[in-house]
Write a protein that holds these residues in place. Structure first.
Motif, mmCIF file in Angstrom:
data_model
loop_
_atom_site.group_PDB
_atom_site.id
_atom_site.type_symbol
_atom_site.label_atom_id
_atom_site.label_comp_id
_atom_site.label_asym_id
_atom_site.label_seq_id
_atom_site.Cartn_x
_atom_site.Cartn_y
_atom_site.Cartn_z
ATOM 1 N N LEU A 92 0.813 -1.229 0.000
ATOM 2 C CA LEU A 92 0.000 0.000 0.000
ATOM 3 C C LEU A 92 0.843 1.275 0.000
ATOM 4 N N PRO A 93 1.922 1.333 0.799
ATOM 5 C CA PRO A 93 2.722 2.566 0.775
ATOM 6 C C PRO A 93 3.258 2.873 -0.630
ATOM 7 N N LEU A 94 3.615 1.821 -1.366
ATOM 8 C CA LEU A 94 4.114 2.029 -2.731
ATOM 9 C C LEU A 94 2.989 2.538 -3.638
ATOM 10 N N PHE A 95 1.822 1.897 -3.550
ATOM 11 C CA PHE A 95 0.707 2.349 -4.396
ATOM 12 C C PHE A 95 0.314 3.784 -4.055
ATOM 13 N N ASP A 96 0.416 4.121 -2.770
ATOM 14 C CA ASP A 96 0.048 5.471 -2.339
ATOM 15 C C ASP A 96 0.975 6.518 -2.954
ATOM 16 N N THR A 97 2.209 6.102 -3.276
ATOM 17 C CA THR A 97 3.192 7.018 -3.844
ATOM 18 C C THR A 97 3.055 7.163 -5.361
ATOM 19 N N LEU A 98 2.446 6.141 -5.986
ATOM 20 C CA LEU A 98 2.391 6.114 -7.458
ATOM 21 C C LEU A 98 1.834 7.395 -8.105
ATOM 22 N N PRO A 99 0.770 7.975 -7.573
ATOM 23 C CA PRO A 99 0.226 9.171 -8.245
ATOM 24 C C PRO A 99 1.233 10.318 -8.356
ATOM 25 N N ARG A 100 2.271 10.309 -7.530
ATOM 26 C CA ARG A 100 3.283 11.363 -7.626
ATOM 27 C C ARG A 100 4.231 11.118 -8.798
ATOM 28 N N TYR A 101 4.081 9.975 -9.422
ATOM 29 C CA TYR A 101 4.938 9.624 -10.569
ATOM 30 C C TYR A 101 4.080 9.326 -11.799
ATOM 31 N N PRO A 102 3.538 10.381 -12.399
ATOM 32 C CA PRO A 102 2.645 10.147 -13.545
ATOM 33 C C PRO A 102 3.366 9.511 -14.735
ATOM 34 N N GLN A 103 4.704 9.539 -14.726
ATOM 35 C CA GLN A 103 5.453 8.858 -15.810
ATOM 36 C C GLN A 103 5.239 7.356 -15.747
ATOM 37 N N LEU A 104 4.885 6.866 -14.549
ATOM 38 C CA LEU A 104 4.727 5.417 -14.386
ATOM 39 C C LEU A 104 3.245 5.062 -14.555
ATOM 40 N N ARG A 105 2.927 4.420 -15.668
ATOM 41 C CA ARG A 105 1.539 4.024 -15.906
ATOM 42 C C ARG A 105 1.287 2.694 -15.223
ATOM 43 N N HIS A 106 0.395 2.706 -14.256
ATOM 44 C CA HIS A 106 0.078 1.447 -13.579
ATOM 45 C C HIS A 106 -1.138 0.801 -14.217
ATOM 46 N N ILE A 107 -0.998 -0.462 -14.560
ATOM 47 C CA ILE A 107 -2.111 -1.189 -15.165
ATOM 48 C C ILE A 107 -2.583 -2.244 -14.177
ATOM 49 N N LEU A 108 -3.818 -2.077 -13.752
ATOM 50 C CA LEU A 108 -4.386 -2.990 -12.760
ATOM 51 C C LEU A 108 -4.891 -4.251 -13.444
ATOM 52 N N VAL A 109 -4.204 -5.346 -13.205
ATOM 53 C CA VAL A 109 -4.654 -6.631 -13.757
ATOM 54 C C VAL A 109 -5.743 -7.199 -12.856
ATOM 55 N N ARG A 110 -6.268 -8.387 -13.215
ATOM 56 C CA ARG A 110 -7.320 -8.980 -12.385
ATOM 57 C C ARG A 110 -6.804 -10.172 -11.586
ATOM 58 N N HIS A 111 -5.577 -10.560 -11.844
ATOM 59 C CA HIS A 111 -4.961 -11.681 -11.118
ATOM 60 C C HIS A 111 -3.463 -11.485 -11.305
ATOM 61 N N GLU A 112 -2.683 -11.687 -10.260
ATOM 62 C CA GLU A 112 -1.247 -11.389 -10.352
ATOM 63 C C GLU A 112 -0.540 -12.221 -11.415
ATOM 64 N N GLN A 113 -1.042 -13.434 -11.705
ATOM 65 C CA GLN A 113 -0.417 -14.209 -12.785
ATOM 66 C C GLN A 113 -0.465 -13.402 -14.078
ATOM 67 N N GLY A 114 -1.594 -12.679 -14.239
ATOM 68 C CA GLY A 114 -1.738 -11.825 -15.416
ATOM 69 C C GLY A 114 -0.699 -10.718 -15.427
ATOM 70 N N ALA A 115 -0.349 -10.200 -14.255
ATOM 71 C CA ALA A 115 0.664 -9.128 -14.183
ATOM 72 C C ALA A 115 2.019 -9.638 -14.654
ATOM 73 N N ALA A 116 2.378 -10.825 -14.204
ATOM 74 C CA ALA A 116 3.686 -11.373 -14.592
ATOM 75 C C ALA A 116 3.714 -11.696 -16.090
ATOM 76 N N HIS A 117 2.636 -12.300 -16.599
ATOM 77 C CA HIS A 117 2.605 -12.624 -18.037
ATOM 78 C C HIS A 117 2.547 -11.350 -18.882
ATOM 79 N N ALA A 118 1.835 -10.342 -18.396
ATOM 80 C CA ALA A 118 1.750 -9.093 -19.160
ATOM 81 C C ALA A 118 3.124 -8.418 -19.200
ATOM 82 N N ALA A 119 3.824 -8.423 -18.068
ATOM 83 C CA ALA A 119 5.181 -7.861 -18.040
ATOM 84 C C ALA A 119 6.076 -8.644 -18.999
ATOM 85 N N ASP A 120 5.867 -9.952 -19.058
ATOM 86 C CA ASP A 120 6.634 -10.833 -19.946
ATOM 87 C C ASP A 120 6.335 -10.497 -21.418
ATOM 88 N N GLY A 121 5.047 -10.402 -21.750
ATOM 89 C CA GLY A 121 4.670 -10.076 -23.134
ATOM 90 C C GLY A 121 5.176 -8.700 -23.533
#
Ligand SMILES: Cc1ncc(C[n+]2csc(CCOP(=O)(O)OP(=O)(O)O)c2C)c(N)n1
Ligand SMILES: [Mg+2]
Length: 567
Positions: free
Chosen positions: A23-52
């Motif tokens: 949570l502390p990291l997510f709370d900081t994200l809005p201060r870094y608009p250069q970093l686009r956060h994409i909310l997946v629906r399952h963490e396996q999807g996050a790892a595969h999406a990062a892979d793709g």
């Protein structure tokens, strides 16, 4: 510090899913608009999406998960990236330092769990160490043989403070890269190439990773050496090239496998002699000397005997090698391969009213003019996509090779599309694999990622059913598979879809999908019991490839034969 480090490393996209410890990291994200956060629906999807994303762009993919279940859900994706040498960085939250080792709520030893499937991982126990850790992790991900890294950060480290100093360089005395190739070895290799009558190049993913496209082409053309590729080597050499003879291996082209069998010299570049590529190792390339160029010394001699190993980066080694290779023709050898290709047309498609998956793939190829990025599932759909789409554009096939992870297709296609928004991205899915990560449709819609999805819907876990048909007397145990109405599912998630049952509907449906600005899903109701051919049966040699379905399939009852080649 985490966000600042990511920005310094040029990260633009993060695939993640929040939870208490991060949570502390997510709370900081809005201060870094250069970093686009994409909310997946399952963490396996996050790892595969990062892979793709990483495979499609050549950049490092980043994913984030919370401690415990979140981190555990990343594991398959990290393993997948590890087996296919994909640079991703996974950031996980950990319970606060005083709770470590107490089985605290959502505590999991994720560095212990991922130790064998990461290039390196870190448990950051000191906030001041974070910049160094990030610097090292990105360096390790990108250099040498790429791979996944994991950085586990306790919750109280996230909220601790220290001065931020981002190091300019890394200090890793134990990490030595050999990139240039040993000159004496290169000389030996050139001599073998110059003397060979029947040389053959086997190109793997290493060529794609090192972008050694021009160098590979120069070698092939200068000495007129035919080129075959592994599954992950596909697209590193244009398949329309006269010297391209397709993919080798279990479901490779018959003529590619014959070429390996008859070659007197194999030049293996950035490939690791996976058992799906070599088939029976003792019968692999029986007449050939083998030159093996690979960046990872651990790959040399691991699976097959090698005559001339060259440890180095494919591009750097080929540049030097090409200078010492003399022009040659190999007319008889190339004619022999062309002859095999004419007589064993492995990519023929039957003329029938049935809706064949091979036909669907070929039409996707034709409508996209071979210019799309294709992301596949695992199983029959994957093999048809490898065989019947022709890859002329470098790095245009994204597929789970080493781990063979069903469910890779949809999140990896999302990652590829996010990384390459101007490219057409087609996800070729199995109806089984698609149901494993179907929830990422929501992410695709939320992010307006215009992924085009083609489900090869055969109502089976098709590749396993094929093995049951051929080797288990057609006992279809646990492979018939129902699914939802995928078009209704698409609509429920907020994207359009079409069901296709007949040949004449195929091209209009693909064109409709292409014309749609957003994502689109096509449910192709393909022939349920269509098989993938050619096929080298498990335990057999490449030369024993079966091209046509046999009336009486040979039944392998010897379970030992199957044990080396599990699906
Ligand atoms: C996560 C995972 N579980 C099991 C397998 C074993 N397996 C390999 S192919 C296959 C069938 C895949 O079915 P589907 O996604 O419908 O693709 P098809 O072969 O029918 O095209 C299975 C179960 C796997 N590769 N990955
Ligand atoms: Mg299926």
């Amino acid at each position: 510090m985490v966000c600042e480090s990511l920005v310094r490393e040029g990260v633009e996209v993060i695939f993640g899913f929040p939870g208490g410890t991060v949570l502390p990291l997510f709370d900081t994200l809005p201060r870094y608009p250069q970093l686009r956060h994409i909310l997946v629906r399952h963490e396996q999807g996050a790892a595969h999406a990062a892979d793709g994303y990483a495979r499609a762009t050549g950049k490092v993919g980043v994913c984030i998960a919370t401690s415990g279940p979140g981190a555990a859900n990343l594991v398959t994706g990290i393993a997948n990236a590890h087996l296919d040498s994909v640079p991703i960085i996974a950031i996980t939250g950990q319970v606060a330092r005083p709770f470590i080792g107490k089985d605290a709520f959502q505590e999991l030893d994720i560095t212990g769990i991922t130790q064998p499937i990461t290039k390196q991982n870190y448990l950051a126990l000191d906030v001041a160490s974070l910049p160094r850790i990030f610097k090292e992790a990105f360096y390790l991900a990108r250099t040498g043989r790429p791979g996944p890294l994991l950085i586990d950060i306790p919750r109280d480290v996230f909220i601790d403070q220290a001065e931020f100093h981002y190091p300019n360089k890394v200090d890793l005395p134990g990490y030595k890269l050999t990139l240039q190739g040993h000159p004496a070895q290169i000389k030996k290799a050139a001599k073998l190439i110059n003397e060979a009558q029947c040389p053959l190049i086997i190109a793997g993913r290493g060529v794609n990773i090192s972008t050694a496209y021009a160098e590979l082409k120069e070698l092939a053309e200068k000495a007129q050496i035919p080129v075959v590729t592994t599954l992950l080597g596909i697209s590193c050499f244009p398949e329309s090239h006269a010297l391209s003879y397709g993919m080798l291996g279990m479901h490779g082209m018959a003529y590619a496998n014959f070429a390996v069998n008859d070659a007197d010299l194999i030049i293996a570049i950035g490939m690791r002699f996976d058992d799906r590529a070599t088939a029976k190792v003792s019968a692999f390339a029986p007449n050939a000397k083998i030159i093996h160029i690979d960046i990872d010394p651990a790959e040399i001699g691991k699976n097959v005997r090698v005559d001339v190993p060259i440890v180095g980066d494919a591009k750097a080694v080929l540049q030097k090698l090409n200078k010492q290779v003399t022009s040659a023709q190999h007319i008889d050898w190339v004619r022999q391969l062309d002859d095999w290709r004419r007589k064993h047309l492995s990519t023929n498609i039957r003329d029938t009213d049935q809706l064949l998956p091979q036909y669907v793939i070929r039409k996707i190829y034709e409508v996209t003019r071979g210019e799309a990025i294709i992301v596949t599932g695992v199983g029959q759909n994957q093999m048809w996509a490898a065989q019947h789409y022709w890859y002329n554009k470098p790095n245009s096939l994204i597929s789970s090779g080493g781990l063979g992870t069903m469910g890779f297709e949809l999140p990896a296609a999302l990652g590829a599309k996010i990384g390459c928004p101007d490219e057409t991205v087609w996800c070729i899915a199995g109806d089984g694999g698609f149901q494993m990560t179907i929830q990422e449709l929501a992410t695709i819609v939320q992010e307006k990622a215009a992924v085009k999805i083609a489900i090869m819907n055969n109502g089976y876990l098709g590749m396993v059913r094929q093995w049951q048909e051929l080797f288990y007397r057609k006992r279809y145990v646990a492979t018939p598979l129902t699914g939802p109405d995928f078009v209704k599912i698409a609509e429920a998630y907020g994207l359009r879809g079409l069901k296709v049952k007949r040949n004449e509907e195929v091209v209009p449906a693909i064109e409709t999908a292409m014309a749609e600005p957003g994502p689109f899903l096509i449910d192709f109701k393909i022939e349920p019991e269509e098989n993938v051919y050619p096929m080298v049966p498990p335990g057999a040699a490449l030369s024993e490839v079966i091209e046509e379905p046999k009336k009486e399939p040979k039944v392998i009852t010897d379970s030992a034969k199957l044990s080396v080649s599990n699906i």
